[in-house]
Design a protein around this motif. Sequence first.
Motif, short mmCIF file in Angstrom:
data_model
loop_
_atom_site.label_atom_id
_atom_site.label_comp_id
_atom_site.label_asym_id
_atom_site.label_seq_id
_atom_site.Cartn_x
_atom_site.Cartn_y
_atom_site.Cartn_z
N GLY A 52 -14.69 5.63 6.93
CA GLY A 52 -15.06 4.27 6.52
C GLY A 52 -14.22 3.79 5.55
N TYR A 53 -13.80 4.65 4.37
CA TYR A 53 -13.15 4.38 3.33
C TYR A 53 -11.62 3.87 3.71
CZ TYR A 53 -10.83 4.53 -1.45
OH TYR A 53 -10.25 4.40 -2.53
N ALA A 54 -11.00 4.94 4.75
CA ALA A 54 -9.91 4.52 5.36
C ALA A 54 -9.63 3.40 5.90
CB ALA A 54 -9.44 5.66 6.22
N ALA A 55 -10.67 2.86 6.76
CA ALA A 55 -10.73 1.53 7.39
C ALA A 55 -11.00 0.40 6.33
CB ALA A 55 -11.96 1.47 8.28
N ARG A 56 -11.72 0.67 5.41
CA ARG A 56 -11.96 -0.62 4.39
C ARG A 56 -10.97 -0.72 3.46
NH1 ARG A 56 -16.14 1.73 3.18
NH2 ARG A 56 -15.91 2.26 1.05
N VAL A 57 -10.59 0.49 3.02
CA VAL A 57 -9.74 0.30 1.81
C VAL A 57 -8.22 0.68 2.07
CG1 VAL A 57 -9.27 1.46 -0.63
CG2 VAL A 57 -11.69 0.89 0.11
N LEU A 58 -8.03 1.75 2.66
CA LEU A 58 -6.54 2.19 2.97
C LEU A 58 -6.07 1.49 4.00
CD1 LEU A 58 -6.89 5.91 3.15
CD2 LEU A 58 -6.29 4.43 1.19
N ALA A 59 -6.41 0.83 5.01
CA ALA A 59 -5.69 -0.05 5.94
C ALA A 59 -5.18 -1.35 5.34
CB ALA A 59 -6.75 -0.35 7.05
N PRO A 60 -6.10 -2.18 4.37
CA PRO A 60 -5.25 -3.19 3.76
C PRO A 60 -4.33 -2.71 2.81
CG PRO A 60 -7.72 -3.36 3.57
CD PRO A 60 -7.49 -1.91 4.30
N ILE A 61 -4.30 -1.77 2.07
CA ILE A 61 -3.37 -1.33 1.24
C ILE A 61 -2.13 -1.09 1.88
CG2 ILE A 61 -2.47 0.76 -0.45
CD1 ILE A 61 -5.44 0.63 -1.32
N GLY A 62 -2.37 -0.04 3.21
CA GLY A 62 -1.40 0.31 3.83
C GLY A 62 -0.37 -0.87 4.59
N ARG A 63 -1.19 -2.01 4.77
CA ARG A 63 -0.80 -3.31 5.33
C ARG A 63 0.26 -4.09 4.26
NH1 ARG A 63 -5.81 -4.65 7.62
NH2 ARG A 63 -6.13 -5.94 6.11
N ILE A 64 -0.23 -3.90 3.01
CA ILE A 64 0.73 -4.42 1.79
C ILE A 64 1.99 -3.69 1.88
CG2 ILE A 64 0.71 -4.49 -0.53
CD1 ILE A 64 -2.68 -5.08 -0.59
N ILE A 65 1.72 -2.43 1.79
CA ILE A 65 2.90 -1.53 1.62
C ILE A 65 3.85 -1.54 2.62
CG2 ILE A 65 3.71 0.92 1.47
CD1 ILE A 65 1.05 1.74 0.07
N MET A 66 3.34 -1.63 4.01
CA MET A 66 4.38 -1.67 5.28
C MET A 66 5.25 -3.10 5.25
SD MET A 66 4.10 1.09 5.97
CE MET A 66 5.38 1.18 7.24
N ALA A 67 4.43 -4.34 4.64
CA ALA A 67 4.94 -5.55 4.93
C ALA A 67 6.12 -5.87 3.75
CB ALA A 67 3.85 -6.65 4.34
N ASP A 68 6.30 -4.71 2.65
CA ASP A 68 7.29 -4.78 1.57
C ASP A 68 8.32 -3.76 1.84
OD1 ASP A 68 8.56 -4.44 -1.17
OD2 ASP A 68 7.38 -6.57 -1.44
N ASP A 69 9.72 -4.17 2.10
CA ASP A 69 10.52 -3.21 2.21
C ASP A 69 10.74 -2.17 0.97
OD1 ASP A 69 11.36 -4.01 4.76
OD2 ASP A 69 12.96 -5.36 4.11
N PHE A 70 10.60 -2.73 -0.20
CA PHE A 70 10.51 -1.87 -1.36
C PHE A 70 9.61 -0.89 -1.39
CE2 PHE A 70 9.69 -1.07 -5.86
CZ PHE A 70 10.98 -0.56 -6.16
N TRP A 71 8.51 -1.42 -1.46
CA TRP A 71 7.35 -0.41 -1.35
C TRP A 71 7.07 0.56 -0.30
CZ3 TRP A 71 6.30 0.20 -6.16
CH2 TRP A 71 6.17 -0.72 -6.65
N ARG A 72 7.68 0.07 0.94
CA ARG A 72 7.61 1.02 2.19
C ARG A 72 8.70 2.28 1.84
NH1 ARG A 72 8.37 -2.76 5.77
NH2 ARG A 72 10.69 -2.37 6.17
N ASN A 73 9.82 1.93 1.19
CA ASN A 73 10.51 3.01 0.84
C ASN A 73 10.46 3.70 -0.28
OD1 ASN A 73 12.60 2.54 3.20
ND2 ASN A 73 13.09 0.75 2.10
N GLN A 74 9.74 3.11 -1.23
CA GLN A 74 9.09 3.74 -2.51
C GLN A 74 8.11 4.67 -2.62
OE1 GLN A 74 10.58 4.66 -4.92
NE2 GLN A 74 9.24 4.56 -7.23
N ILE A 75 6.75 4.17 -1.92
CA ILE A 75 5.71 4.94 -2.00
C ILE A 75 5.45 6.06 -0.97
CG2 ILE A 75 3.20 4.71 -1.85
CD1 ILE A 75 4.57 3.44 -4.20
N GLU A 76 5.47 7.28 -1.30
CA GLU A 76 5.40 8.40 -0.28
C GLU A 76 4.00 8.79 -0.13
OE1 GLU A 76 8.00 12.30 0.17
OE2 GLU A 76 7.37 11.85 -1.86
N GLN A 77 3.15 8.77 -1.08
CA GLN A 77 1.96 9.48 -1.05
C GLN A 77 0.79 8.81 -1.76
OE1 GLN A 77 1.64 13.71 -1.53
NE2 GLN A 77 -0.60 13.81 -1.81
#
Length: 247
Positions: A154-179
């Motif tokens: 539930g936490y993954a769907a509610r919280v992590l998915a939106p954060i994942g979308r933010i990271i994956m939409a930005d080239d810098f953060w997609r390459n910088q954030i590992e975990q």
Amino acid sequence: MHINWKKIFTVSFGVIIGVYLLLAITAFNHPIERDMTCHDVQVTIEGNATGGFLTPADVCKMLTEQNLYPVGQHLSDVNLRAIEERLEAQELIERVEAYKTQSGSVRISISERVPVMRVMANGQDYYVDRDGKALMNTGYVCNLVVATGSISQGYAARVLAPIGRIIMADDFWRNQIEQINVLPDSTIEMVPRVGEHIIYIGKPIGVTKKLERLRKFYQYGLSQAGWNKYSRISVEFNNQIVCKKKK
């Protein structure tokens, strides 16, 4: 009784022309498939930021395993609906459209479910797509941020998915954030690829603004002080960044 041959001829001629045009249009849109053999399959997978899981070769392999690979079959025997239904039953596939061409090929357009984060927590290993739905680890490998710690689905769907979308939409953060690490109080830490520090986000609220503040600190702060000067960088509170120096 006077027969109006001119009128009869005109009507008959019109009917013949109409039938001819109907047959011509039908033949154009639905060519005679009985003697045509499918010689090619072209698979198109809608692109996404992560590159996705599937390749056209994977799709062809799925069809072969289901005895639905059409190459070598008469076009009249190719069941497009069966191809679409079997592929849409695959967990990684969201939508399928298949059609035949007059040149004797079958074209398949696929919309793939887009993963934005991998979750490895509580003995589970799965992906979360952009809609927050879980994708069980299918053996395919995708280069994504890995989330660990105290995570329910539930936490993954509610919280992590939106954060994942933010990271994956930005080239810098997609390459910088590992975990991403979720702490017991549901606050979040991030582990970067470059720099020996931990990024403390705090509560997962206003993540976009927090990352923008961190980006500016990277540009104007760490570029001068050095990427390895701090062990911890906190963007938890508005309008400030708190750093802890390495011992």
